[in-house]
Design a protein around this motif. Structure first.
Motif, PDB file in Angstrom:
ATOM      1  N   VAL A 124       0.833  -1.229   0.018  1.00 15.62           N
ATOM      2  CA  VAL A 124      -0.159  -0.041   0.073  1.00 15.62           C
ATOM      3  C   VAL A 124       0.996   1.348  -0.035  1.00 15.62           C
ATOM      4  CG1 VAL A 124      -1.702   1.467   1.243  1.00 15.62           C
ATOM      5  CG2 VAL A 124      -1.685  -1.062   1.349  1.00 15.62           C
ATOM      6  N   ASP A 125       0.959   2.065  -0.929  1.00 14.75           N
ATOM      7  CA  ASP A 125       1.838   3.019  -1.138  1.00 14.75           C
ATOM      8  C   ASP A 125       1.000   4.423  -0.827  1.00 14.75           C
ATOM      9  OD1 ASP A 125       3.717   5.309  -2.153  1.00 14.75           O
ATOM     10  OD2 ASP A 125       2.095   5.531  -3.876  1.00 14.75           O
ATOM     11  N   HIS A 126       1.133   5.174   0.129  1.00  5.68           N
ATOM     12  CA  HIS A 126       0.720   6.656   0.344  1.00  5.68           C
ATOM     13  C   HIS A 126       1.128   7.400  -0.540  1.00  5.68           C
ATOM     14  CE1 HIS A 126       0.225   4.140   3.997  1.00  5.68           C
ATOM     15  NE2 HIS A 126      -0.925   4.964   4.406  1.00  5.68           N
ATOM     16  N   PHE A 127       0.276   7.911  -1.521  1.00  7.51           N
ATOM     17  CA  PHE A 127       0.724   8.732  -2.619  1.00  7.51           C
ATOM     18  C   PHE A 127       1.279  10.263  -1.979  1.00  7.51           C
ATOM     19  CE2 PHE A 127       0.021  12.532  -5.410  1.00  7.51           C
ATOM     20  CZ  PHE A 127       1.148  11.870  -6.641  1.00  7.51           C
ATOM     21  N   VAL A 128       0.381  10.789  -1.054  1.00  6.18           N
ATOM     22  CA  VAL A 128       1.032  11.555  -0.244  1.00  6.18           C
ATOM     23  C   VAL A 128       1.630  10.957   0.914  1.00  6.18           C
ATOM     24  CG1 VAL A 128       0.472  13.774   1.333  1.00  6.18           C
ATOM     25  CG2 VAL A 128      -0.586  13.406  -0.927  1.00  6.18           C
ATOM     26  N   SER A 129       2.804  11.008   1.385  1.00 10.83           N
ATOM     27  CA  SER A 129       3.491  10.181   2.354  1.00 10.83           C
ATOM     28  C   SER A 129       2.974  10.328   3.725  1.00 10.83           C
ATOM     29  CB  SER A 129       5.116  10.450   2.402  1.00 10.83           C
ATOM     30  OG  SER A 129       5.528  11.650   2.777  1.00 10.83           O
ATOM     31  N   ARG A 130       3.347   9.514   4.504  1.00 14.32           N
ATOM     32  CA  ARG A 130       2.839  10.053   5.984  1.00 14.32           C
ATOM     33  C   ARG A 130       3.475  10.896   6.748  1.00 14.32           C
ATOM     34  NH1 ARG A 130       3.545   4.364   5.458  1.00 14.32           N
ATOM     35  NH2 ARG A 130       5.285   4.127   6.940  1.00 14.32           N
ATOM     36  N   ASP A 131       4.678  11.032   6.328  1.00 19.34           N
ATOM     37  CA  ASP A 131       5.296  12.321   6.891  1.00 19.34           C
ATOM     38  C   ASP A 131       5.103  13.619   6.360  1.00 19.34           C
ATOM     39  OD1 ASP A 131       7.159  10.567   8.159  1.00 19.34           O
ATOM     40  OD2 ASP A 131       8.694  10.547   6.591  1.00 19.34           O
ATOM     41  N   GLU A 132       4.577  13.623   5.214  1.00 24.66           N
ATOM     42  CA  GLU A 132       4.105  14.801   4.442  1.00 24.66           C
ATOM     43  C   GLU A 132       2.942  15.236   5.036  1.00 24.66           C
ATOM     44  OE1 GLU A 132       3.231  16.593   0.029  1.00 24.66           O
ATOM     45  OE2 GLU A 132       4.080  14.700   0.179  1.00 24.66           O
ATOM     46  N   ASP A 133       1.719  14.468   5.168  1.00 24.77           N
ATOM     47  CA  ASP A 133       0.670  14.463   5.832  1.00 24.77           C
ATOM     48  C   ASP A 133      -0.047  13.342   6.609  1.00 24.77           C
ATOM     49  OD1 ASP A 133      -1.754  15.486   6.366  1.00 24.77           O
ATOM     50  OD2 ASP A 133      -2.315  16.364   4.533  1.00 24.77           O
ATOM     51  N   PRO A 134       0.357  13.187   7.764  1.00 25.91           N
ATOM     52  CA  PRO A 134      -0.302  12.128   8.673  1.00 25.91           C
ATOM     53  C   PRO A 134      -1.839  12.007   8.569  1.00 25.91           C
ATOM     54  CG  PRO A 134       1.408  13.351   9.675  1.00 25.91           C
ATOM     55  CD  PRO A 134       1.176  14.076   8.706  1.00 25.91           C
ATOM     56  N   SER A 135      -2.507  13.004   8.271  1.00 23.93           N
ATOM     57  CA  SER A 135      -3.846  12.924   8.179  1.00 23.93           C
ATOM     58  C   SER A 135      -4.702  12.185   7.031  1.00 23.93           C
ATOM     59  CB  SER A 135      -4.439  14.181   7.965  1.00 23.93           C
ATOM     60  OG  SER A 135      -4.412  15.073   6.925  1.00 23.93           O
ATOM     61  N   LEU A 136      -3.724  11.967   6.191  1.00 25.22           N
ATOM     62  CA  LEU A 136      -4.213  11.049   4.909  1.00 25.22           C
ATOM     63  C   LEU A 136      -3.623   9.501   4.985  1.00 25.22           C
ATOM     64  CD1 LEU A 136      -3.603  13.617   1.967  1.00 25.22           C
ATOM     65  CD2 LEU A 136      -5.531  13.061   3.254  1.00 25.22           C
ATOM     66  N   ALA A 137      -2.913   9.266   6.052  1.00 23.65           N
ATOM     67  CA  ALA A 137      -2.629   7.966   6.109  1.00 23.65           C
ATOM     68  C   ALA A 137      -3.450   6.928   6.117  1.00 23.65           C
ATOM     69  CB  ALA A 137      -1.606   7.874   7.504  1.00 23.65           C
ATOM     70  N   TYR A 138      -4.630   6.915   6.789  1.00 23.84           N
ATOM     71  CA  TYR A 138      -5.855   5.907   6.577  1.00 23.84           C
ATOM     72  C   TYR A 138      -7.017   6.455   5.691  1.00 23.84           C
ATOM     73  CZ  TYR A 138      -3.068   4.825  10.856  1.00 23.84           C
ATOM     74  OH  TYR A 138      -2.249   4.442  11.698  1.00 23.84           O
ATOM     75  N   GLU A 139      -6.847   6.850   4.482  1.00 23.56           N
ATOM     76  CA  GLU A 139      -7.716   7.471   3.559  1.00 23.56           C
ATOM     77  C   GLU A 139      -7.345   6.682   2.454  1.00 23.56           C
ATOM     78  OE1 GLU A 139     -10.351   9.179   4.111  1.00 23.56           O
ATOM     79  OE2 GLU A 139      -9.527   9.918   6.161  1.00 23.56           O
ATOM     80  N   TRP A 140      -8.609   5.853   1.928  1.00 27.63           N
ATOM     81  CA  TRP A 140      -8.600   4.961   0.536  1.00 27.63           C
ATOM     82  C   TRP A 140      -8.087   5.900  -0.495  1.00 27.63           C
ATOM     83  CZ3 TRP A 140      -8.761   0.178  -1.122  1.00 27.63           C
ATOM     84  CH2 TRP A 140      -9.228   0.041  -2.264  1.00 27.63           C
ATOM     85  N   SER A 141      -8.666   6.958  -0.654  1.00 26.41           N
ATOM     86  CA  SER A 141      -8.199   7.998  -1.663  1.00 26.41           C
ATOM     87  C   SER A 141      -6.746   8.338  -1.990  1.00 26.41           C
ATOM     88  CB  SER A 141      -8.927   9.400  -1.515  1.00 26.41           C
ATOM     89  OG  SER A 141      -8.346  10.070  -0.524  1.00 26.41           O
ATOM     90  N   ASN A 142      -5.961   8.035  -0.934  1.00 22.68           N
ATOM     91  CA  ASN A 142      -4.530   8.342  -0.830  1.00 22.68           C
ATOM     92  C   ASN A 142      -3.741   6.939  -1.194  1.00 22.68           C
ATOM     93  OD1 ASN A 142      -2.262  10.027  -0.599  1.00 22.68           O
ATOM     94  ND2 ASN A 142      -2.070   9.114   1.378  1.00 22.68           N
TER      95      ASN A 142
END
Length: 212
Positions: free
Chosen positions: A65-83
């Motif tokens: 599972v790649d986080h397109f916006v990394s967890r370091d860049e924006d932790p709030s998107l870490a658990y979002e399907w869209s990311n």
């Protein structure tokens, strides 16, 4: 890279991934971020039809599972399907050092922006890529080694050899490695358009046009 279409998040995603993830974020804990996103790995694999979002090839081993916006860049998107994007582990690891504004999103790539050159199996950028995306596209080719990186090229060559040896049809190649299949079709078209010598044979031929 090839275009991928967004798919709706799984029905149980909110309960299994987002809610526990948001609770952890709200607690502000200093410990390592829980990998609840892994619970969506199979759904993500299905959404990408088993293809890595960046190499555009089927992964013989389970992808990540790649986080397109990394967890370091924006932790709030870490658990979002869209990311989430489906990616091979090595690409995911290399990409983690880049910001989202430095790379191309598989969901915004246009058709024909990239092509594979035969027989080298290297990937290059085409004139179809709009100017505003070219810098990011070149970053993908160089920093993620999608263009001529040894491991990625070796993987492409494996699929190409299977096709050339008749172990894989062109339709099969299109399923497992779409850009390679497009390159083969282009090669066939170019060979068919070549002038014919007086003895009826083509003046030149290209390798790798055999197979079904």
């Amino acid at each position: 890279m090839i275009p991928f279409e967004r798919t709706p998040e799984p029905a149980d995603f909110d309960i299994r991934v987002r809610q526990p993830g948001q609770r952890w974020l709200a607690e502000g804990a200093a410990k390592r971020m829980p990998d609840y996103w892994r619970r969506a790995a199979r759904d993500l694999q299905a959404a990408f039809k088993g293809l890595c979002g960046y190499t555009a090839m089927w992964l013989s081993a389970p992808g990540t599972v790649d986080h397109f916006v990394s967890r370091d860049e924006d932790p709030s998107l870490a658990y979002e399907w869209s990311n989430f994007r489906y990616a091979t582990a090595s690409i995911n690891s290399s990409k983690s050092a880049l910001r989202s504004d430095q790379v191309l999103d598989p969901f915004e790539v246009g058709d024909g922006w990239f092509e594979v050159i035969l027989p080298s199996c290297q990937m290059v950028l085409t004139d179809r890529c709009p100017p505003e995306f070219r810098d990011r596209a070149q970053t993908m080719l160089k920093r993620l080694k999608l263009g001529d990186g040894e491991s990625v090229v070796d993987f492409r060559q494996q699929w190409y050899r299977m096709y050339c040896e008749g172990k894989l049809s062109l339709e099969g190649l299109a399923h497992w490695a779409p850009l390679l299949a497009r390159a083969v079709r282009k090669q066939r078209e170019q060979a068919a358009a070549e002038p014919v010598a007086s003895d009826g044979a083509p003046r030149s031929t290209q390798a790798g046009t055999s197979g079904s």
